[in-house]
Design a protein around this motif. Structure first.
Motif, PDB file in Angstrom:
ATOM      1  N   ILE A 193      59.333  91.801  43.572  1.00 25.97           N
ATOM      2  CA  ILE A 193      58.052  91.220  43.925  1.00 25.97           C
ATOM      3  C   ILE A 193      58.045  90.619  45.448  1.00 25.97           C
ATOM      4  O   ILE A 193      57.171  90.899  46.098  1.00 25.97           O
ATOM      5  N   ALA A 194      59.229  90.125  45.927  1.00 24.96           N
ATOM      6  CA  ALA A 194      59.302  89.670  47.252  1.00 24.96           C
ATOM      7  C   ALA A 194      58.959  90.847  48.188  1.00 24.96           C
ATOM      8  O   ALA A 194      58.474  90.941  49.292  1.00 24.96           O
ATOM      9  N   ALA A 195      59.971  91.876  47.880  1.00 27.80           N
ATOM     10  CA  ALA A 195      60.012  93.211  48.875  1.00 27.80           C
ATOM     11  C   ALA A 195      58.729  93.879  48.734  1.00 27.80           C
ATOM     12  O   ALA A 195      57.992  94.266  49.717  1.00 27.80           O
ATOM     13  N   TYR A 196      57.916  93.886  47.536  1.00 28.83           N
ATOM     14  CA  TYR A 196      56.601  94.524  47.534  1.00 28.83           C
ATOM     15  C   TYR A 196      55.604  93.633  48.417  1.00 28.83           C
ATOM     16  O   TYR A 196      54.866  94.101  49.280  1.00 28.83           O
ATOM     17  N   THR A 197      55.752  92.371  48.136  1.00 28.83           N
ATOM     18  CA  THR A 197      54.720  91.405  49.027  1.00 28.83           C
ATOM     19  C   THR A 197      55.010  91.611  50.454  1.00 28.83           C
ATOM     20  O   THR A 197      54.052  91.537  51.383  1.00 28.83           O
ATOM     21  N   ALA A 198      56.367  91.752  50.788  1.00 27.69           N
ATOM     22  CA  ALA A 198      56.401  91.913  52.307  1.00 27.69           C
ATOM     23  C   ALA A 198      56.405  93.446  52.907  1.00 27.69           C
ATOM     24  O   ALA A 198      56.911  93.779  54.067  1.00 27.69           O
ATOM     25  N   ASP A 199      55.885  94.370  52.065  1.00 28.47           N
ATOM     26  CA  ASP A 199      55.353  95.528  52.294  1.00 28.47           C
ATOM     27  C   ASP A 199      56.852  96.280  52.363  1.00 28.47           C
ATOM     28  O   ASP A 199      56.912  97.696  53.448  1.00 28.47           O
ATOM     29  N   GLU A 200      57.840  95.980  51.938  1.00 24.10           N
ATOM     30  CA  GLU A 200      59.170  96.736  52.149  1.00 24.10           C
ATOM     31  C   GLU A 200      59.343  97.762  50.743  1.00 24.10           C
ATOM     32  O   GLU A 200      60.289  98.399  50.726  1.00 24.10           O
ATOM     33  N   VAL A 201      58.419  97.644  49.846  1.00 18.48           N
ATOM     34  CA  VAL A 201      58.512  98.220  48.929  1.00 18.48           C
ATOM     35  C   VAL A 201      57.086  99.200  48.932  1.00 18.48           C
ATOM     36  O   VAL A 201      56.083  98.684  49.059  1.00 18.48           O
ATOM     37  N   ALA A 202      57.247 100.670  48.694  1.00 17.64           N
ATOM     38  CA  ALA A 202      56.080 101.339  48.887  1.00 17.64           C
ATOM     39  C   ALA A 202      55.119 101.185  47.838  1.00 17.64           C
ATOM     40  O   ALA A 202      55.313 101.027  46.540  1.00 17.64           O
ATOM     41  N   ASP A 203      53.629 101.321  47.964  1.00 14.77           N
ATOM     42  CA  ASP A 203      52.678 101.445  46.814  1.00 14.77           C
ATOM     43  C   ASP A 203      53.004 102.258  45.579  1.00 14.77           C
ATOM     44  O   ASP A 203      52.831 102.055  44.404  1.00 14.77           O
ATOM     45  N   GLU A 204      53.610 103.398  46.213  1.00 12.21           N
ATOM     46  CA  GLU A 204      53.858 104.517  44.775  1.00 12.21           C
ATOM     47  C   GLU A 204      55.051 104.018  44.079  1.00 12.21           C
ATOM     48  O   GLU A 204      55.048 104.323  42.738  1.00 12.21           O
ATOM     49  N   GLN A 205      55.908 103.028  44.592  1.00 14.37           N
ATOM     50  CA  GLN A 205      56.916 102.721  43.866  1.00 14.37           C
ATOM     51  C   GLN A 205      56.393 101.525  43.073  1.00 14.37           C
ATOM     52  O   GLN A 205      56.800 101.371  41.637  1.00 14.37           O
ATOM     53  N   ALA A 206      55.716 100.553  43.380  1.00 12.52           N
ATOM     54  CA  ALA A 206      54.898  99.425  42.687  1.00 12.52           C
ATOM     55  C   ALA A 206      54.062 100.027  41.373  1.00 12.52           C
ATOM     56  O   ALA A 206      54.024  99.579  40.472  1.00 12.52           O
ATOM     57  N   SER A 207      53.509 101.114  41.935  1.00 11.13           N
ATOM     58  CA  SER A 207      52.458 101.879  40.814  1.00 11.13           C
ATOM     59  C   SER A 207      53.435 102.347  39.781  1.00 11.13           C
ATOM     60  O   SER A 207      52.941 102.022  38.477  1.00 11.13           O
ATOM     61  N   ALA A 208      54.567 103.034  40.229  1.00 12.38           N
ATOM     62  CA  ALA A 208      55.348 103.524  39.149  1.00 12.38           C
ATOM     63  C   ALA A 208      55.959 102.437  38.205  1.00 12.38           C
ATOM     64  O   ALA A 208      56.044 102.542  36.905  1.00 12.38           O
ATOM     65  N   LEU A 209      56.462 101.287  38.887  1.00 14.46           N
ATOM     66  CA  LEU A 209      56.806 100.217  38.080  1.00 14.46           C
ATOM     67  C   LEU A 209      55.789  99.649  37.165  1.00 14.46           C
ATOM     68  O   LEU A 209      55.943  99.316  36.156  1.00 14.46           O
ATOM     69  N   ALA A 210      54.602  99.500  37.669  1.00 12.63           N
ATOM     70  CA  ALA A 210      53.450  98.832  36.925  1.00 12.63           C
ATOM     71  C   ALA A 210      53.081 100.053  35.797  1.00 12.63           C
ATOM     72  O   ALA A 210      52.909  99.506  34.453  1.00 12.63           O
ATOM     73  N   MET A 211      53.178 101.407  35.988  1.00 12.23           N
ATOM     74  CA  MET A 211      52.846 102.254  34.746  1.00 12.23           C
ATOM     75  C   MET A 211      54.104 102.257  33.656  1.00 12.23           C
ATOM     76  O   MET A 211      54.013 102.165  32.493  1.00 12.23           O
ATOM     77  N   ALA A 212      55.404 101.910  34.185  1.00  9.56           N
ATOM     78  CA  ALA A 212      56.613 101.722  33.193  1.00  9.56           C
ATOM     79  C   ALA A 212      56.385 100.370  32.515  1.00  9.56           C
ATOM     80  O   ALA A 212      56.601 100.406  31.067  1.00  9.56           O
ATOM     81  N   VAL A 213      55.859  99.119  33.039  1.00  8.71           N
ATOM     82  CA  VAL A 213      55.489  98.051  32.229  1.00  8.71           C
ATOM     83  C   VAL A 213      54.450  98.398  31.251  1.00  8.71           C
ATOM     84  O   VAL A 213      54.357  97.776  30.163  1.00  8.71           O
TER      85      VAL A 213
END
Ligand code: URA
Length: 430
Positions: free
Chosen positions: A25-45
């Protein structure tokens, strides 16, 4: 830590560790995790869900991504309400001043509407001059003096959710109970309220179409709130028919003023009082919201709230230039007024937005001249469409013409509240 391993862990059904959640969550907020990776995690959840302790940590990480408002030290207990959204849901405009008039501080930070349900800020902005943004110090001042504030959430309130919600919207991952629950509750907990009542709506005009899903969402959010030290209860309420008669920003402000003046549609009054009673219990306040509403004290608080944020009710609420009436095709009793159809109709007339950058019309919307249980004659007006642009009226008239169903007998009266889920700290009803 890396995003790929975390995605794979969730894809394969594992519970994420606290460290993995905090880092992601911290890395995504700081733009250090890409949108496609956050989307993949959201889909896995979406597919694999989250365990209660995992979800609690996920929610904490979302709260920690920004600032938590400090509302300690106010002279009144704080309590807020959140609704999952419905058509004609103007309850906050009445409830915030009502509960404030009963002695609480109600810090309602809201968003703008997206899709067929309207947003509270869009409704308030139909009042000439009213401004949504308030600095935190001024908000504290108003909470102490007037008791009620409706304002826009600042950008540093749960910024992880802001990014994640926009991403979920375009990746088919909105409809996940853990993601919805953490999204809503991270914002409400960060707002700094001590207590919270949730209005989880179920039915064809709501986000949750079936009771089992609404019940699970309500219980998940109640647990999250209480685990984070916010005394939280929920009501699961019916959203098959339009709430009240008005759907559209200025139309809903006018209807709210009618209720604050002691009139208005009975279903709006019933739901407002049910939520107010739960809020007062959680805030530890005695008070009779029905009496306070009838006394005009809540209206006086609303007027103060509006003028404190630059608004004026003196000039009246704006009205649309163009109107079209739809009449009953047959005589009988109104069985239902399809909330989704009317909501989509009001949205297409200009009351709502398709993208978050769009502006909305203050005056567009639909008045339901007939409500379930009303007896109508053939040819009697049942819906009234309001628009700023006349060319929008005809296509919407076609869409909503079938939204009112009429039958030979009066439908059974139904209570709007289906279920109460009380904070564990309260005595539980049998
Ligand atoms: N509203 C929110 O704030 N978040 C969601 O995920 C769904 C509705």
């Amino acid at each position: 830590m890396n995003a790929r391993d975390i995605i794979i862990a969730k894809r394969d059904g594992f519970r994420l560790t606290d460290e993995q959640i905090d880092w992601f969550i911290a890395a995504y907020t700081a733009d250090e995790v890409a949108d496609e990776q956050a989307s993949a995690l959201a889909m896995a959840v979406y597919f694999n869900g989250m365990e209660p302790t995992e979800l609690a940590r996920w929610t904490s990480a979302m709260i920690e991504s920004g600032q938590r408002l400090d509302l300690s030290g106010l002279s009144r207990p704080t309590v807020d309400k959140h609704s999952t959204g419905g058509v004609g849901d103007k309850i906050s405009l009445i409830l915030v001043p009502l509960v404030a008039a009963c002695g609480a501080a109600v810090p309602q930070l809201s968003g703008r509407g997206l899709g067929h349900t309207g947003g509270t800020l869009d409704k308030m902005e139909a009042i000439p001059g009213w401004q949504a943004q308030l600095p935190p110090d001024r908000m504290r001042e108003l909470l102490d003096s007037i008791g009620g504030v409706i304002a826009g959430a600042s950008a540093d309130l749960a910024p992880a959710d802001r990014k994640m919600y926009a991403l979920r919207d375009v990746t088919g991952t909105i409809e996940s109970i853990p993601l919805i629950a953490s999204s809503i509750m991270s914002k409400k907990i960060a707002e700094g309220t001590d207590a919270l009542v949730l209005d989880v709506k179920v039915g064809r005009g709501a986000f949750m179409a079936d009771f089992a899903a609404a019940d699970e969402l309500a219980r998940t959010m109640v647990r999250l709130g209480n685990d984070h030290g916010v005394a939280t209860s929920a009501l699961v309420t019916r959203m098959d028919d339009v709430l009240g008669r008005a759907a559209g920003n200025a139309l809903e402000v006018q209807e709210s003023l009618d209720v604050l003046a002691g009139g208005g549609p009975p279903d709006v009054v019933e739901l407002t009082l049910a939520l107010a009673e739960e809020m007062l219990v959680l805030a530890g306040l005695d008070g009779n919201p029905a009496e306070v509403l009838a006394s005009g004290e809540a209206l006086a608080v609303f007027e103060k709230m509006v003028s404190a944020q630059g608004g004026s009710l003196d000039a009246g609420i704006p009205v649309a230039e163009y109107r079209e009436t739809i009449t009953a095709a047959e005589a009988g009793f109104v069985q239902s007024v399809d909330a989704r159809r009317v909501g989509v109709g009001a949205w297409r007339l200009g009351a709502g937005r398709a993208r978050k950058e769009d502006s909305v019309s203050a005056t567009a919307g639909i008045m339901c001249l007939a409500k379930p249980g009303d007896q109508v004659a053939a040819g009697e007006p049942i819906l009234e469409l309001h628009a700023d642009r006349p060319e929008l009226l005809e296509p919407v008239a076609e869409l909503v013409a079938s939204s009112v169903s009429i039958g030979p007998d009066a439908p059974p009266a139904q209570s709007i509240v289906i279920e109460r889920i009380l904070a564990p700290s309260l005595p539980q009803s049998p």
